[in-house]
Scaffold this motif. Structure first.
Motif, PDB file in Angstrom:
ATOM      1  N   ASP A 161      -0.670   7.188   8.666  1.00  0.00           N
ATOM      2  CA  ASP A 161       0.337   6.409   9.382  1.00  0.00           C
ATOM      3  C   ASP A 161       1.732   6.963   9.107  1.00  0.00           C
ATOM      4  N   LYS A 219      -3.281   1.469  -0.302  1.00  0.00           N
ATOM      5  CA  LYS A 219      -3.726   0.784   0.919  1.00  0.00           C
ATOM      6  C   LYS A 219      -3.230  -0.657   0.932  1.00  0.00           C
ATOM      7  N   TRP A 231      -4.465   8.993  -1.786  1.00  0.00           N
ATOM      8  CA  TRP A 231      -4.596   7.609  -1.323  1.00  0.00           C
ATOM      9  C   TRP A 231      -5.574   6.848  -2.208  1.00  0.00           C
ATOM     10  N   ARG A 276      -4.251  11.953   1.911  1.00  0.00           N
ATOM     11  CA  ARG A 276      -5.623  11.436   1.795  1.00  0.00           C
ATOM     12  C   ARG A 276      -6.149  11.618   0.375  1.00  0.00           C
ATOM     13  N   CYS A 308      -2.003   0.127   5.701  1.00  0.00           N
ATOM     14  CA  CYS A 308      -2.323   1.080   6.762  1.00  0.00           C
ATOM     15  C   CYS A 308      -3.161   2.199   6.147  1.00  0.00           C
ATOM     16  N   GLU A 309      -3.336   3.247   6.883  1.00  0.00           N
ATOM     17  CA  GLU A 309      -4.055   4.424   6.390  1.00  0.00           C
ATOM     18  C   GLU A 309      -3.032   5.503   6.033  1.00  0.00           C
TER      19      GLU A 309
END
Length: 183
Positions: free
Chosen positions: A133, A124, A119, A116, A129-130
């Motif tokens: 995933d 993305k 990211w 996270r 996806c996030e």
């Protein structure tokens, strides 16, 4: 024969092609980070099961002050099996007039909080996806050694070659040094 036209001795030739020695992590880690922190991509080299080297471009997610370099990849990518089989990797960066090669150990990291943190919109868009995933894997490369060449640029290098040819001396070739990145 003038000094400018004399051929260098074997000893002199061998000295000009050698990089400066590594100065230790306290000096070399900040230099490594300075040279590669703006890099968006690098060539990431792994060892395949047959022992051959496999290189591919990878997006750099972050470079930590301790020389750690972070990457995302698809969980089913061949590089995952290669890293699991032989974790020794090489990273090659090239931007502007600077080239850096760093060796290290790749580690697959299962840390959703770190995913996270790293990211971004590009990840993305690429993965669709996030970060949580299961198709997204996180790779950490702990760098241990390397070498760089920080070129003075084409114009200055050309001037240096012309000067060396006309009045003697060595061409201007920039900085070339080994890096000790292991703390």
């Amino acid at each position: 024969m003038s000094t400018a036209a004399q051929k260098p001795t074997a000893d002199a030739r061998s000295q000009t092609s050698r990089p400066d020695p590594a100065q230790g992590p306290a000096h070399d880690l900040p230099k490594f980070v300075e040279l590669v922190e703006g890099a968006r991509t690098c060539m990431f080299t792994t060892v395949d099961e047959d022992g051959s080297l496999v290189s591919r471009p990878m997006a750099v997610q972050a470079v930590d002050p301790d020389g750690t370099v972070w990457f995302f990849c698809f969980s089913d990518a061949p590089k995952i099996a290669q890293i699991e089989s032989n974790a020794e990797v090489n990273l090659s960066f090239g931007q502007d007039d600077t080239w850096v090669s760093a060796s290290g150990t790749a580690v697959l990291v299962e840390d959703v909080a770190k995913k996270r943190e790293l990211w971004n919109p590009f990840a993305k868009a690429w993965f669709q996806c996030e970060p949580e995933d299961e198709i997204v894997s996180l790779i950490r490369v702990d760098t241990t050694s390397g070498e760089y060449w920080d070129s003075p640029g084409k114009a200055i290098a050309l001037f240096g070659v012309l000067k060396a040819l006309t009045v003697g001396g060595e061409p201007i070739d920039g900085d070339n040094a080994k890096l000790d990145l292991a703390e």
